[in-house]
Design a protein around this motif. Structure first.
Motif, PDB file in Angstrom:
ATOM      1  N   VAL A   1       0.902  -1.446   0.028  1.00 38.46           N
ATOM      2  CA  VAL A   1       0.123  -0.012  -0.078  1.00 38.46           C
ATOM      3  C   VAL A   1       0.681   1.286   0.055  1.00 38.46           C
ATOM      4  O   VAL A   1       0.237   2.240   0.157  1.00 38.46           O
TER       5      VAL A   1
ATOM      6  N   VAL B   1      -6.013   2.072  -1.292  1.00 32.57           N
ATOM      7  CA  VAL B   1      -6.629   2.602   0.118  1.00 32.57           C
ATOM      8  C   VAL B   1      -7.578   3.768  -0.205  1.00 32.57           C
ATOM      9  O   VAL B   1      -8.675   3.928   0.657  1.00 32.57           O
ATOM     10  N   ASP B   2      -6.982   4.890  -0.841  1.00 36.95           N
ATOM     11  CA  ASP B   2      -8.008   5.762  -1.102  1.00 36.95           C
ATOM     12  C   ASP B   2      -9.139   5.805  -1.588  1.00 36.95           C
ATOM     13  O   ASP B   2     -10.218   6.122  -0.891  1.00 36.95           O
TER      14      ASP B   2
ATOM     15  N   ARG C   1      -1.342   2.695  -2.682  1.00 36.68           N
ATOM     16  CA  ARG C   1      -2.173   3.779  -1.863  1.00 36.68           C
ATOM     17  C   ARG C   1      -3.411   4.278  -2.655  1.00 36.68           C
ATOM     18  O   ARG C   1      -4.376   4.478  -1.769  1.00 36.68           O
TER      19      ARG C   1
ATOM     20  N   CYS D   1       2.625   4.187   4.315  1.00 34.47           N
ATOM     21  CA  CYS D   1       1.732   4.703   3.462  1.00 34.47           C
ATOM     22  C   CYS D   1       1.147   5.963   3.800  1.00 34.47           C
ATOM     23  O   CYS D   1       1.069   6.409   4.790  1.00 34.47           O
TER      24      CYS D   1
ATOM     25  N   TYR E   1      -1.607   6.096   6.046  1.00 35.75           N
ATOM     26  CA  TYR E   1      -1.463   5.198   7.217  1.00 35.75           C
ATOM     27  C   TYR E   1      -2.565   5.725   8.187  1.00 35.75           C
ATOM     28  O   TYR E   1      -3.252   5.066   8.818  1.00 35.75           O
TER      29      TYR E   1
END
Ligand SMILES: NC(=O)c1ccc[n+]([C@@H]2O[C@H](COP(=O)([O-])OP(=O)(O)OC[C@H]3O[C@@H](n4cnc5c(N)ncnc54)[C@H](O)[C@@H]3O)[C@@H](O)[C@H]2O)c1
Length: 399
Positions: free
Chosen positions: A11, A19-20, A16, A44, A47
């Protein structure tokens, strides 16, 4: 297991964006993140969000699967880890969306194929343009014969890349092999501008999710950076049907030319970034019609994530699986197997302390692209004779 539970593996870099997407844009209830695996998760940029949402984090997939399960594992890790992680995820009951390139070597596909057959798990690869409505519209038009026979496809990208790029993520960028000896084959063709080679082969594929293999190519690869592989590539290739495909790209430049595509057919030419406005696929028909279709970056990460979940749940076809990626993989394997990497003459290379570039290279390659010629044909001082490669043995890996 939740119907749409997702494990994110890797990530800190491109990962990332998933994740977003999942923590900031999609419905958290509908698309729950079962966990994150990354030994350096605290690096990340998101995080804080991962902690806020109390997502369980692990250093290894093994540790995650000891405590959880996931419908889908999304892999955005260094290339040499992909094959092992795909297999590990499938063995633990997850379908997989793996970032491109899936693997460095065609031979790596055998174990993945066997695992898929044994576990019944599905695989999707992160070439996001395959999931784009705009690209799929072009592909369907080609398959329906609306543009006529393909005559010639060309693609050019000049994207400067600095030392930070080549040093990122523990230094796998530009490597031929990782420290443990496994193949990485990270190069501008396999990774940096892979989408714009893959897209030509994808659009020439005979079905909606297949790509056309090249049977031959004449190629030159070069570098200005201190890497194992190459930061500059120029080749012409031919498909089984005899369609010429030209691919040019460099990271060793000091001027940026975004991916520029010109796909010529009997009845129409499809362009991208050739004329303003930027980031639009435009179809110029021989009968005078000009049809802007929109951006192929219309769906990005959400397209591939939702497209893969749709595939798993039987709502849509597979858009980018093994059949879709093999011809691109064969190209960059063949480049690394048969084409020497030439160092640019030192007197042409400028080192700014942040980046290395070759004087005037972006323009030299633009001229090749415009004329559909290779560097040696243009007589550039840095040009070396291109190597002719027969790719027919690589097509054995298809399907
Ligand atoms: N689709 C796209 O447009 C696109 C764009 C950029 C990168 N990518 C792909 O994404 C992948 C990753 O590239 P990147 O540039 O983000 O790399 P990176 O090195 O910047 O990031 C890799 C991440 O994986 C983590 N990682 C390393 N070992 C791990 C392990 N054993 N288990 C779990 N995580 C581990 C690292 O800590 C890091 O967070 C590559 O395949 C790359 O080609 C795709």
């Amino acid at each position: 297991m939740s119907k749409k539970s997702i494990l994110l593996v890797g990530v800190g870099g491109y990962g990332r964006t998933y994740v977003d997407l999942l923590l900031n844009h999609l419905d958290r209830e509908e698309y729950p993140v079962a966990g994150v695996v990354d030994p350096f998760v605290e690096k990340c940029p998101l995080y804080d969000r991962i902690q806020e949402e109390q997502i369980p984090c692990y250093d290894t997939m093994e540790a995650f699967y000891e405590e959880h399960e996931a419908l889908l594992a999304v892999l955005a890790t260094p290339i040499n880890l992909h094959a092992g992680q795909v297999i590990e995820a499938m063995e633990h009951g997850s379908h997989v969306l793996c970032e491109k390139p899936l693997v460095p070597r065609l031979q790596d596909l055998d174990a993945i194929r066997q695992t898929m057959a044994r576990t019944g798990k599905q695989l999707s690869v992160g070439f996001q343009w395959c999931f784009s409505d705009v690209i799929l519209k072009v592909k369907r038009a080609i398959l329906a014969g609306e543009y006529g026979r393909a005559l010639r496809l060309r693609s050019y990208t000049a994207w400067p890349r600095d030392f930070v790029y080549y040093g990122r993520g523990g230094g796998w960028a530009g490597k031929y092999r990782a420290r443990d000896g496994s193949y990485v084959l990270d190069s501008i063709a396999s990774n940096g501008i892979a989408h714009y080679l893959h897209n030509m082969l994808f659009l020439l594929g005979d079905r909606v999710n297949t790509s056309a293999p090249l049977v031959s190519m004449k190629a030159g690869t070069y570098r200005a950076n201190a890497i194992d592989t190459y930061d500059t590539v120029a080749f012409s290739g031919k498909t089984e049907e005899g369609v010429p495909v030209y691919f040019y790209g460099t990271h060793a430049c000091n001027f940026s030319i975004d991916p520029t595509l010109v796909y010529e057919f009997e009845k129409a030419t499809v362009t991208y970034n050739l004329f303003p406005p930027k980031d639009q696929i435009v179809v110029h028909y021989r009968d005078g019609r000009v049809e802007p279709l929109g951006s192929p970056n219309d769906s990005k990460e959400s397209g591939k994530l939702l497209g893969t979940l749709g595939q798993i749940l039987g709502k849509n076809p597979a858009y980018c699986g093994l059949d879709t990626i093999v011809p691109h993989l064969a190209c960059f394997d063949a480049l690394s197997d048969f084409v020497p990497v030439w160092n640019f003459p030192q007197e042409l290379v400028v080192d700014t302390g942040e980046q290395r570039y070759v004087k005037g290279l972006h323009w030299d390659l633009w001229r090749c692209f415009e004329e559909g010629k290779l560097p040696s044909q243009m007589g550039f001082v840095w040009a070396q004779p291109e190597v002719a490669v027969d790719l027919t043995s690589y097509t054995a890996f298809q399907g």
